[in-house]
Each structure stands twice: as structure tokens, then as C-alpha cells.
Scaffold this active site. Structure first.
Site, PDB file in Angstrom:
ATOM      1  N   LYS A  76       0.834  -1.201   0.000  1.00  0.00           N
ATOM      2  CA  LYS A  76       0.000   0.000   0.000  1.00  0.00           C
ATOM      3  C   LYS A  76       0.875   1.260   0.000  1.00  0.00           C
ATOM      4  CE  LYS A  76      -3.170  -2.716   2.736  1.00  0.00           C
ATOM      5  NZ  LYS A  76      -3.644  -3.010   4.106  1.00  0.00           N
TER       6      LYS A  76
ATOM      7  N   ARG B  86      -3.676  -6.591  14.260  1.00  0.00           N
ATOM      8  CA  ARG B  86      -2.878  -5.464  14.746  1.00  0.00           C
ATOM      9  C   ARG B  86      -3.504  -4.219  14.149  1.00  0.00           C
ATOM     10  NH1 ARG B  86      -0.523  -4.267  10.021  1.00  0.00           N
ATOM     11  NH2 ARG B  86       0.068  -5.956   8.638  1.00  0.00           N
TER      12      ARG B  86
ATOM     13  N   ASN C 213      -5.800  -8.408   9.662  1.00  0.00           N
ATOM     14  CA  ASN C 213      -4.518  -8.156  10.305  1.00  0.00           C
ATOM     15  C   ASN C 213      -4.763  -7.997  11.797  1.00  0.00           C
ATOM     16  OD1 ASN C 213      -3.061  -8.083   7.871  1.00  0.00           O
ATOM     17  ND2 ASN C 213      -3.660  -5.972   7.525  1.00  0.00           N
TER      18      ASN C 213
END
Length: 269
Positions: free
Chosen positions: A212, A268, A266
Site C-alpha cells: 500500500k 494489529r 490483520n
């Protein structure tokens, strides 16, 4: 609060090394000789009197075995509960768990593969083009687009080697590859008891090699109805697994149909 950081030989002068109260070298530059060595991290924590380990992102941050080892050593793993890491860390298992809670997933394989022969047979049932993805991966590592059966062998072996080097796990699973999609992710926070807040979406479609480059919030491609579907799907999944802490639930949005599909979580921020 005293902080202790670890670094590889190549990162001696990195900001995290000199900003901490103490910093210790745990090995050579290759991640398998340093940042992926769970025993070295635990040894440093115990030797320096740390009572918690914050794993950051990448490397062992989403590794359930490492989180378990921290708990066994009486050290707090600053992150989700072990079971959530197990459920979401195995990307192929995460697909099955998402389906259990009514979250739509991209058509693909039900398990991950270590060998090309296993993958080849299943690839024919999914259809081309398809996407190879590392079971334990993230950040675009171990990911390849395969346009046809003639390209599968090279793509599989390359992704397998990359995943093994980056995550210590070369297993790959497969998904149907959509040509025209937006990559949209929803930030969630969970209390570990089924309570979840979905804090809106980010559009992460501008990427280079599956990494990204730009994240835009809110997504310019998402209308109110789609936003509600995304938030509900992300919340249903996080609540179902009784998620604790910050997490990111990732989706693709089919530009042509406005359908949304879960791809991974994810564990996190």
C-alpha cells in the site's frame, strides 16, 4: 516506563535502536537470524526484566506460537488473544471462520498447500486468473497473480520461497483474482468479550507490488449502503472471535457489481 528494543546487526543505527532506554543486538541481518528468532526475543525480555513484549508489525507480531511462548514465560503479549491469532493468522483458516459468521469471502481454496502438485489440481476448480497468497503472510510477501495454468509452476515456487524466507512458512492458498477492484479495510477495536467498535474504512487501492502506498479515509468508492455492509461484516467477524485490541479487517470491492469480499484480517492496527 523503561523500554528495551532489539535490532539486527544491520539496524544498529535505526531510530528504534537509539530511542529506547536499552537496545540489544539479537543476530545477523537476515530476519530468520534475528527478528524471527522467538527464543532470542524471550531471552532478552527475561534477561532485562521486561514484563511485556510489543511485537510491532510483521515478523512475529501475528504468530500464535510466539504469543503462547510469551504467556508461558509470564510475559504479556501486547496484542490479541492467542486463539484470535490462530484463527486469523492462518489466512486459509480465516476464510473458513469468516464464513461461519456470515461474512462473504472471495472464492478460493479451503486449505493451504506446500507442494505444486496439490495446488495444481485445486487451481483448475477455482479457475484463472487466480491469486496465490502466503498462509502466514502479509504486506504482499508470497503473493503472485497467475493468469493461466502455464504460469502456475513458476509463480508457486517463487511465492513459496518468498513466504518461507519472510515468515518461516511457505504454505500458499489460492483465491479468484478480480481485475477491477478497490481494496478497502475497516479498523476495528474489540474488548475481548464480544464488544466491537468499527471506526470506518480506508481505501488502500493505490499499491505497488501489493504494498500500500496511499490510504484514503473515507473511501471515495464507498456509498452509505456499502459502508454499512462493510462495517457490519467487520464487526460480525471481530465479535464472533471475541477479538481483543486493534485489528484491521480487509475486503475487496468489486467495481462492476459493488459486491464486497473478506480477504484477511490483520491482528494489529
Amino acid at each position: 516506563m523503561e523500554s528495551v528494543s532489539v535490532h539486527s546487526e544491520a539496524d544498529r543505527n535505526a531510530p528504534h535502536a537509539w530511542l529506547a532506554d536499552r537496545s540489544l543486538c539479537i543476530g545477523a541481518a537476515p530476519s530468520q537470524a534475528s527478528y524471527l528468532k522467538a527464543d532470542a526475543l524471550l531471552h532478552v525480555a527475561q534477561a532485562t526484566g521486561c514484563d511485556g513484549i510489543y511485537p510491532g508489525y510483521g515478523f512475529l507480531s501475528e504468530n500464535a506460537e510466539f504469543a503462547t511462548a510469551c504467556e508461558d514465560a509470564g510475559i504479556t503479549f501486547v496484542g490479541p488473544a492467542v486463539q484470535a491469532l490462530r484463527d486469523m493468522g492462518d489466512k486459509s483458516k480465516a476464510r473458513r471462520v469468516a464464513q461461519e459468521y456470515g461474512v462473504p469471502v472471495v472464492p478460493g481454496s479451503e486449505k493451504a498447500f506446500h507442494t505444486l502438485d496439490e495446488a495444481r489440481a485445486v487451481a483448475e476448480t477455482i479457475g484463472y486468473p487466480l491469486l496465490l497468497k502466503a498462509r502466514s503472510g502479509g504486506g504482499g510477501r508470497g503473493m503472485r497473480v497467475v493468469d493461466g495454468p502455464e504460469a502456475l509452476a513458476d509463480a508457486f515456487m517463487g511465492a513459496n520461497r518468498e513466504a518461507e524466507s519472510a515468515f518461516g512458512d511457505g504454505a500458499l492458498y489460492m483465491e479468484r483474482f478480480f481485475r477491477r477492484v478497490r481494496h478497502v479495510e475497516v479498523q476495528v477495536f474489540g474488548d475481548g468479550a464480544g464488544g466491537v467498535l468499527a471506526l470506518g474504512e480506508r481505501d488502500c487501492s493505490v499499491q505497488r507490488r501489493h504494498q500500500k502506498l496511499v490510504e484514503e479515509a473515507p473511501s471515495p468508492a464507498v456509498d452509505d449502503a456499502t459502508r454499512a455492509r462493510l462495517s457490519k461484516a467487520a464487526s460480525d467477524l471481530a465479535a464472533g472471535i471475541r477479538y481483543r485490541g486493534a485489528g484491521t479487517v480487509e475486503f475487496i470491492l468489486d467495481v462492476d457489481t459493488s459486491d464486497v469480499f473478506f480477504i484477511e484480517m490483520n491482528t494489529r492496527i
